[in-house]
Scaffold this motif. Structure first.
Motif, PDB file in Angstrom:
ATOM      1  N   UNK A  27       0.805  -1.226   0.000  1.00  0.00           N
ATOM      2  CA  UNK A  27       0.000   0.000   0.000  1.00  0.00           C
ATOM      3  C   UNK A  27       0.840   1.279   0.000  1.00  0.00           C
ATOM      4  N   UNK A  28       2.140   1.139  -0.006  1.00  0.00           N
ATOM      5  CA  UNK A  28       3.074   2.273  -0.075  1.00  0.00           C
ATOM      6  C   UNK A  28       2.950   3.258   1.082  1.00  0.00           C
ATOM      7  N   UNK A  29       2.661   2.747   2.271  1.00  0.00           N
ATOM      8  CA  UNK A  29       2.633   3.590   3.466  1.00  0.00           C
ATOM      9  C   UNK A  29       4.060   3.761   3.963  1.00  0.00           C
ATOM     10  N   UNK A  30       4.399   4.970   4.356  1.00  0.00           N
ATOM     11  CA  UNK A  30       5.736   5.258   4.861  1.00  0.00           C
ATOM     12  C   UNK A  30       6.030   4.357   6.062  1.00  0.00           C
ATOM     13  N   UNK A  31       7.145   3.646   6.000  1.00  0.00           N
ATOM     14  CA  UNK A  31       7.485   2.693   7.064  1.00  0.00           C
ATOM     15  C   UNK A  31       7.584   3.351   8.439  1.00  0.00           C
ATOM     16  N   UNK A  32       7.949   4.614   8.487  1.00  0.00           N
ATOM     17  CA  UNK A  32       8.054   5.299   9.779  1.00  0.00           C
ATOM     18  C   UNK A  32       6.695   5.469  10.452  1.00  0.00           C
ATOM     19  N   UNK A  33       5.609   5.335   9.683  1.00  0.00           N
ATOM     20  CA  UNK A  33       4.257   5.465  10.241  1.00  0.00           C
ATOM     21  C   UNK A  33       3.694   4.128  10.710  1.00  0.00           C
ATOM     22  N   UNK A  34       4.344   3.041  10.344  1.00  0.00           N
ATOM     23  CA  UNK A  34       3.774   1.724  10.628  1.00  0.00           C
ATOM     24  C   UNK A  34       3.900   1.320  12.095  1.00  0.00           C
ATOM     25  N   UNK A  35       4.999   1.636  12.721  1.00  0.00           N
ATOM     26  CA  UNK A  35       5.157   1.345  14.149  1.00  0.00           C
ATOM     27  C   UNK A  35       4.645   2.520  14.953  1.00  0.00           C
ATOM     28  N   UNK A  36       3.939   2.237  16.061  1.00  0.00           N
ATOM     29  CA  UNK A  36       3.460   3.325  16.906  1.00  0.00           C
ATOM     30  C   UNK A  36       3.504   2.920  18.371  1.00  0.00           C
ATOM     31  N   UNK A  37       3.118   3.849  19.221  1.00  0.00           N
ATOM     32  CA  UNK A  37       3.179   3.629  20.669  1.00  0.00           C
ATOM     33  C   UNK A  37       2.210   2.549  21.141  1.00  0.00           C
ATOM     34  N   UNK A  38       1.221   2.193  20.341  1.00  0.00           N
ATOM     35  CA  UNK A  38       0.240   1.191  20.750  1.00  0.00           C
ATOM     36  C   UNK A  38       0.757  -0.240  20.594  1.00  0.00           C
TER      37      UNK A  38
END
Length: 141
Positions: A27-38
């Protein structure tokens, strides 16, 4: 196929591998957005075909409100109803932890899939990682 629950970020690599394949590469989502605090506070469910992780999702909550997210299935396994299996198990887990309501953020094209599990849309559409989403909720009786 077999299932494995992973708590928080411990041994998280299998769940992340599936998410990276679907969200980042497909889906071409920026990898930096894939990991989060949750991720650190979630229970992650991974579905394996033999030893290969092929689907994943997560659930986390506060008090009696829970959130399901990051539902994804590798492309070559999408005809096997693994998304349905994930949703059933994640909803069961939330209910077992005394959820009164379960929320999720749906990509617009997927709202019909989530509505089959009793989720209803609320609020306005919004962009998340450049993709239109809408919030959905399922009340637990």
């Amino acid at each position: 196929m077999h299932l494995k629950w992973i708590k928080g970020s411990e041994d998280f690599s299998d769940a992340y591998d599936v998410r990276k394949n679907v969200f980042v590469l497909e889906q071409s989502i920026d990898e930096s957005l894939e990991l989060d605090e949750y991720d650190a506070i979630s229970l992650h469910l991974v579905v394996y075909n033999n030893r290969t992780p092929v689907a994943t999702g997560r659930v986390f909550g506060y008090s009696d409100s829970f959130v399901i997210g990051r539902i994804c299935v590798l492309k070559e396994y999408r005809s096997m109803h693994l998304g349905t299996l994930l949703m059933e198990k994640l909803i069961e887990k939330a209910i077992s932890m005394r959820a009164k309501e379960v929320h999720l953020s749906s990509q617009l094209y997927a709202t019909g899939f989530y509505s089959k599990f009793g989720f209803e849309e609320y609020g306005n559409t919004y962009l998340d990682a450049g993709i239109e989403h809408i919030s959905m909720v399922r009340k637990v009786n």
